[in-house]
Design a protein around this motif. Structure first.
Motif, PDB file in Angstrom:
ATOM      1  N   PHE A  61     104.107  81.734   5.060  1.00 17.55           N
ATOM      2  CA  PHE A  61     104.664  81.312   5.715  1.00 17.55           C
ATOM      3  C   PHE A  61     105.248  82.530   7.058  1.00 17.55           C
ATOM      4  O   PHE A  61     105.171  82.651   8.178  1.00 17.55           O
ATOM      5  N   ALA A 119     111.957  78.719   7.944  1.00 20.64           N
ATOM      6  CA  ALA A 119     109.258  78.432   7.625  1.00 20.64           C
ATOM      7  C   ALA A 119     109.133  77.505   8.798  1.00 20.64           C
ATOM      8  O   ALA A 119     107.965  78.071   8.821  1.00 20.64           O
ATOM      9  N   VAL A 178     106.136  83.718   0.153  1.00 24.40           N
ATOM     10  CA  VAL A 178     106.614  84.006   1.414  1.00 24.40           C
ATOM     11  C   VAL A 178     105.692  84.868   2.591  1.00 24.40           C
ATOM     12  O   VAL A 178     105.989  85.163   3.257  1.00 24.40           O
ATOM     13  N   PHE A 235     111.267  76.070  -1.904  1.00 22.74           N
ATOM     14  CA  PHE A 235     110.430  76.037  -0.630  1.00 22.74           C
ATOM     15  C   PHE A 235     110.108  74.685  -0.228  1.00 22.74           C
ATOM     16  O   PHE A 235     109.760  74.472   1.236  1.00 22.74           O
ATOM     17  N   PHE A 242     113.733  74.893   3.899  1.00 26.41           N
ATOM     18  CA  PHE A 242     113.060  76.553   3.621  1.00 26.41           C
ATOM     19  C   PHE A 242     113.602  77.180   5.100  1.00 26.41           C
ATOM     20  O   PHE A 242     112.367  77.074   6.253  1.00 26.41           O
ATOM     21  N   TRP A 258     114.394  85.028   2.495  1.00 29.61           N
ATOM     22  CA  TRP A 258     113.161  84.861   2.083  1.00 29.61           C
ATOM     23  C   TRP A 258     112.193  86.450   1.561  1.00 29.61           C
ATOM     24  O   TRP A 258     111.950  85.650   0.269  1.00 29.61           O
ATOM     25  N   SER A 290     105.958  82.905  -5.664  1.00 29.26           N
ATOM     26  CA  SER A 290     107.018  82.943  -4.618  1.00 29.26           C
ATOM     27  C   SER A 290     106.766  84.025  -3.731  1.00 29.26           C
ATOM     28  O   SER A 290     106.864  83.416  -2.359  1.00 29.26           O
TER      29      SER A 290
END
Length: 347
Positions: free
Chosen positions: A331, A116, A328, A109, A113, A314, A324
């Motif tokens: 985001f 994002a 996500v 990230f 990324f 993603w 992770s």
């Protein structure tokens, strides 16, 4: 004679006491701390993204601490920076997690990324209001030898190329200098990601080894000389801001007195602020007044394909670890809120 003997004895005692006192005062002076910090940036770029803040720190530290600044690949190749910092070969780093191969699940990230962020202000909001700071601290807390100190925003990620890009088909087969995770994503559209030492990029474009660069916005293209060897600038971007961080060797950071730690963090914030206005103003001005790069655009309807593919990307990254997946989800939540907020947050 008796008086003289007393005088000599008294003088000897006084002299000894004075010497001891001087020795005590000398020993009490703290030893100067010296750090070697390497940035991801070459000399011309470092003049803006870090050097003013390091110069300010060295002046304000008043001789108690000095940070010696080194540029991209000057001491250690960028991809080896994390390990070198763990070993204590260097004391601190300014870079993104992705480029320095940080052995944490959130490293993908860092850098760019895909999609994002839309604007540079998204980065501090995500870290300070949406929990990314706590997630990064948790991730690096599991790694020995390196302390993550904080993140900030840099410029957006655009293509600067020798040949024009006006459709997704134009991306196929292009050899592009870019970041690891960004390169993996762009490979879905036929881009061939290339990794080179930063200082070799300009020559690689001139010799045809590279067809272009997807490593920055237009401000850096002009600042570092890439606008001199490319001809076109694609206005579509795959990320609105690079996420970069400061790191330090944990033992060296622990040795720094609290007041100097505070000073260093304030200088980090100063650097973040400088970049906000330098990039924001530069990106607009150079599009209009730059004169070296012709602007091209992929139509919105076609570019939507890239944005949709990013959401699939993603979801694939989210499967790597629970942490992770959490990033996500943040985001997704953040960008959905911004879309609902409408202009000026999202158009």
């Amino acid at each position: 004679m008796s008086t003289r003997r007393k005088f000599l004895q008294t003088a000897a005692v006084a002299t000894g006491a004075s010497a001891l006192g001087s020795a005590h005062i000398y020993a009490a002076e703290p030893k100067k701390i010296t750090w070697r910090l390497q940035t991801y940036a070459g000399p011309a770029l470092a003049e803006h993204v870090i050097k003013p803040s390091i110069d300010a720190f060295n002046q304000a530290a008043q001789g108690q601490m000095e940070i010696q600044l080194y540029f991209a690949d000057q001491l250690v190749p960028t991809g080896e920076l994390f390990r070198a910092m763990q070993r204590g070969t260097i004391d601190a780093v300014q870079s993104d997690d992705d480029s320095i191969a940080a052995p944490v699940d959130v490293s993908v990230f860092g850098g760019y990324f895909p999609f994002a962020t839309r604007y540079s202000l998204d980065v501090p909001v995500l870290f300070e209001k949406y929990g990314l700071r706590q997630i990064w601290e948790e991730a690096y807390g599991e790694v020995e030898g390196v302390t993550w100190l904080g993140a900030g925003a840099w410029d957006p990620c655009h293509f600067a190329t020798v040949e024009p890009i006006r459709s997704l088909a134009d991306l196929k087969g292009k050899r592009i200098f870019t970041f690891p995770t960004a390169g993996k994503f762009l490979a879905r559209f036929g881009v061939i990601p290339v990794t080179l030492p930063w200082e070799d990029v300009e020559v690689a474009v001139q010799t045809g080894e590279l067809d272009g660069i997807t490593w920055s916005g237009i401000t850096e293209d002009y600042t570092v000389g890439w606008a001199n060897v490319t001809k076109y600038f694609l206005t579509n971007n795959i990320s609105g801001a690079w996420i970069g961080s400061y790191f330090a060797n944990s033992e060296k950071w622990a040795e720094v007195p609290e007041h100097l730690k505070t000073l260093f963090k304030l200088c980090m914030d100063s650097s973040h602020y400088y970049r906000q206005h330098w990039y924001w103003g530069g990106e607009a001005q150079l599009r209009v007044e730059g004169g070296k790069l012709e602007l091209t655009t992929i139509p919105d309807a076609e570019w939507k394909t890239v944005e949709n593919e990013a959401r699939k990307f993603w979801d694939e990254i989210a499967k790597a670890s629970p942490r992770s997946a959490k990033v996500v989800e943040i985001f997704k939540k953040y960008n959905a809120l911004m879309e609902k907020a409408g202009p000026p947050y999202r158009y």
